[in-house]
Enzyme design. Structure first.
Site, mmCIF file in Angstrom:
data_model
loop_
_atom_site.group_PDB
_atom_site.id
_atom_site.type_symbol
_atom_site.label_atom_id
_atom_site.label_comp_id
_atom_site.label_asym_id
_atom_site.label_seq_id
_atom_site.Cartn_x
_atom_site.Cartn_y
_atom_site.Cartn_z
ATOM 1 N N ASP A 17 45.497 4.925 39.962
ATOM 2 C CA ASP A 17 45.685 3.630 40.636
ATOM 3 C C ASP A 17 46.977 3.768 41.443
ATOM 4 O O ASP A 17 47.716 4.748 41.313
ATOM 5 C CB ASP A 17 45.807 2.506 39.587
ATOM 6 C CG ASP A 17 46.064 1.137 40.228
ATOM 7 O OD1 ASP A 17 45.396 0.808 41.232
ATOM 8 O OD2 ASP A 17 46.939 0.400 39.750
ATOM 9 N N SER A 18 47.273 2.744 42.230
ATOM 10 C CA SER A 18 48.542 2.754 42.966
ATOM 11 C C SER A 18 49.732 2.564 42.022
ATOM 12 O O SER A 18 50.849 2.948 42.352
ATOM 13 C CB SER A 18 48.542 1.620 43.997
ATOM 14 O OG SER A 18 48.327 0.375 43.340
ATOM 15 N N TYR A 49 48.750 -0.451 47.768
ATOM 16 C CA TYR A 49 47.653 0.009 48.621
ATOM 17 C C TYR A 49 47.076 -1.165 49.431
ATOM 18 O O TYR A 49 46.547 -0.974 50.524
ATOM 19 C CB TYR A 49 46.518 0.584 47.764
ATOM 20 C CG TYR A 49 46.704 1.991 47.243
ATOM 21 C CD1 TYR A 49 47.841 2.755 47.524
ATOM 22 C CD2 TYR A 49 45.700 2.578 46.465
ATOM 23 C CE1 TYR A 49 47.964 4.046 47.030
ATOM 24 C CE2 TYR A 49 45.820 3.873 45.980
ATOM 25 C CZ TYR A 49 46.953 4.602 46.256
ATOM 26 O OH TYR A 49 47.063 5.891 45.774
ATOM 27 N N GLY A 50 47.137 -2.354 48.852
ATOM 28 C CA GLY A 50 46.434 -3.515 49.416
ATOM 29 C C GLY A 50 46.658 -3.797 50.885
ATOM 30 O O GLY A 50 45.706 -4.082 51.612
ATOM 31 N N CYS A 80 41.043 1.498 40.653
ATOM 32 C CA CYS A 80 41.685 0.708 41.702
ATOM 33 C C CYS A 80 40.580 0.240 42.644
ATOM 34 O O CYS A 80 39.840 1.074 43.189
ATOM 35 C CB CYS A 80 42.676 1.602 42.445
ATOM 36 S SG CYS A 80 43.404 0.834 43.894
ATOM 37 N N ASN A 81 40.439 -1.058 42.819
ATOM 38 C CA ASN A 81 39.400 -1.566 43.715
ATOM 39 C C ASN A 81 39.649 -1.162 45.161
ATOM 40 O O ASN A 81 38.716 -0.868 45.907
ATOM 41 C CB ASN A 81 39.320 -3.087 43.635
ATOM 42 C CG ASN A 81 38.689 -3.551 42.349
ATOM 43 O OD1 ASN A 81 39.351 -3.582 41.308
ATOM 44 N ND2 ASN A 81 37.416 -3.891 42.395
ATOM 45 N N THR A 82 40.934 -1.174 45.559
ATOM 46 C CA THR A 82 41.256 -0.844 46.944
ATOM 47 C C THR A 82 40.882 0.609 47.239
ATOM 48 O O THR A 82 40.229 0.907 48.253
ATOM 49 C CB THR A 82 42.749 -1.075 47.214
ATOM 50 O OG1 THR A 82 43.106 -2.390 46.765
ATOM 51 C CG2 THR A 82 43.078 -0.941 48.683
ATOM 52 N N GLU A 159 53.652 -5.542 39.106
ATOM 53 C CA GLU A 159 54.333 -4.259 38.916
ATOM 54 C C GLU A 159 55.787 -4.494 38.466
ATOM 55 O O GLU A 159 56.261 -3.858 37.537
ATOM 56 C CB GLU A 159 54.317 -3.605 40.290
ATOM 57 C CG GLU A 159 54.258 -2.152 40.478
ATOM 58 C CD GLU A 159 53.182 -1.349 39.784
ATOM 59 O OE1 GLU A 159 53.602 -0.381 39.175
ATOM 60 O OE2 GLU A 159 51.974 -1.631 39.846
ATOM 61 N N CYS A 191 40.750 -6.637 41.528
ATOM 62 C CA CYS A 191 41.919 -5.758 41.694
ATOM 63 C C CYS A 191 42.379 -5.479 40.271
ATOM 64 O O CYS A 191 42.527 -6.418 39.477
ATOM 65 C CB CYS A 191 43.032 -6.457 42.478
ATOM 66 S SG CYS A 191 44.612 -5.571 42.442
ATOM 67 N N THR A 192 42.559 -4.201 39.948
ATOM 68 C CA THR A 192 42.844 -3.873 38.542
ATOM 69 C C THR A 192 44.188 -4.436 38.091
ATOM 70 O O THR A 192 44.375 -4.698 36.907
ATOM 71 C CB THR A 192 42.779 -2.354 38.314
ATOM 72 O OG1 THR A 192 43.603 -1.686 39.284
ATOM 73 C CG2 THR A 192 41.349 -1.852 38.427
ATOM 74 N N HIS A 193 45.108 -4.647 39.023
ATOM 75 C CA HIS A 193 46.374 -5.290 38.645
ATOM 76 C C HIS A 193 46.119 -6.698 38.092
ATOM 77 O O HIS A 193 46.793 -7.143 37.170
ATOM 78 C CB HIS A 193 47.321 -5.407 39.848
ATOM 79 C CG HIS A 193 48.110 -4.165 40.122
ATOM 80 N ND1 HIS A 193 47.573 -3.073 40.748
ATOM 81 C CD2 HIS A 193 49.411 -3.847 39.859
ATOM 82 C CE1 HIS A 193 48.499 -2.128 40.868
ATOM 83 N NE2 HIS A 193 49.627 -2.574 40.334
HETATM 84 N N1 DGL Z 1 45.250 -2.050 41.663
HETATM 85 C C1 DGL Z 1 44.781 -1.976 42.977
HETATM 86 C C2 DGL Z 1 43.397 -2.556 43.172
HETATM 87 O O1 DGL Z 1 42.638 -2.574 42.232
HETATM 88 C C3 DGL Z 1 45.674 -2.026 44.160
HETATM 89 C C4 DGL Z 1 46.841 -2.934 44.202
HETATM 90 C C5 DGL Z 1 47.746 -2.536 45.357
HETATM 91 O O2 DGL Z 1 48.301 -1.442 45.282
HETATM 92 O O3 DGL Z 1 47.820 -3.295 46.333
HETATM 93 O O4 DGL Z 1 43.021 -2.975 44.236
#
Ligand code: DGL
Length: 280
Positions: A17-18, A49-50, A80-82, A159, A191-193
């Site tokens: 993930d990011s 990443y978003g 990570c979805n992104t 984060e 988004c996994t976050h």
């Molecule tokens: N955890 C990430 C996701 O699932 C990305 C969050 C990020 O880095 O913007 O999209």
């Protein structure tokens, strides 16, 4: 035949993930598959990443996958979805020998169970731009209204503030209020976050809205794919933590989220030149 190489089943699973978001997936994989060894890579150097372009995030994902294959690993989980939106399809074509499990917005169960005919989705801006999101909505949610809500800055906040997230209610309120006013009865965390703050989100939307966290389903999928390939680990359970940014900062946040002592090492995948600077 090389008798030195370990059997495939004994190799670790690579999860990336990011940043800390993919720990929501890692935690579930550990719960469901406690014998698996894992390598978790947080690309904190390139976080978030978003707001980036899908092409740029694809470059990161490809480099991290190449890095994992050198270790080696038996599977890559794009936690990570992104990164999944930006790269899952291409990664499967580029690396056909390795199985990938990635994130797909869980719009299907939400659309299926919705009584109001309105579901909300929280994700990064990049995830909403990807064709993966479009195809999921097209395939599974034709009968319902899907309201997409990007949450700029939320991944950074999570984060920096894990695991207590002080003030998160005020941050979430402007995104959640319009969804509630529109009458959603399901809210998909894409988004996994965001899965790390599922309880806070559930508290804010109240009992009338079902918050859908895909982490358990993703971990189940990991187990299914390994079982189908005859590659479930016979023994193990260790996790190696890696970060592309400062390992100590990542280790502190990851340790707080997982409730254990985390030591992280530095990792340097071969990222595409010129892609490391956020402003580039
Ligand atoms: N955890 C990430 C996701 O699932 C990305 C969050 C990020 O880095 O913007 O999209």
């Amino acid at each position: 035949m090389n008798h030195q190489s370990p059997p495939l089943a004994s190799l670790p699973i690579g999860v990336f993930d990011s940043g800390v978001g993919g720990l929501s997936i890692l935690r579930e994989i550990r719960r469901q598959l406690p014998r698996e060894d894992l390598v978790y890579l947080a690309d904190t150097h390139n976080l978030p990443y978003g707001p980036r372009s899908l092409a740029e995030v694809f470059g990161f994902s490809r480099a991290i996958t190449g890095f994992f294959l050198e270790l080696p690993v038996k599977m890559v989980v794009v936690a990570c979805n992104t990164a999944s939106a930006a790269s899952l399809k291409q990664l499967r074509l580029l690396f056909p020998a390795i199985p990938f499990v990635g994130m797909e917005p869980a719009v299907k169960p939400a659309a299926h169970d919705s009584q109001t005919g309105k579901v909300g989705v929280l994700a990064t801006a990049a995830t909403f731009q990807g064709e993966l999101y479009e195809s999921v909505v097209e395939r599974f949610a034709r009968e319902v209204k899907v309201i997409q809500q990007p949450c700029p800055g939320l991944a950074d906040f999570i984060e920096a503030n894990a695991p207590a997230y002080p003030g998160i209610e005020q941050i979430l309120h402007p995104w959640l209020a319009p969804l509630l006013a529109a009458g959603i009865d399901h809210l998909v965390l894409a988004c996994t976050h965001y899965s790390l703050v599922k309880e806070e989100i559930q508290r804010l939307v109240g009992p009338g809205v079902k918050v859908i966290d895909p982490s358990p389903a993703i971990a189940r999928r990991v187990g299914q794919v390994l079982a189908e390939r005859g590659e479930l680990a016979p023994a193990g359970g260790k996790t190696l933590f890696l970060a592309t940014g400062a390992p100590a900062a990542f280790a502190a946040a990851a340790g707080a989220i997982l409730g254990e002592k985390v030591l992280a090492q530095s990792a340097a995948p071969a990222f595409p030149p010129g892609s490391l600077d956020k402003s580039s």
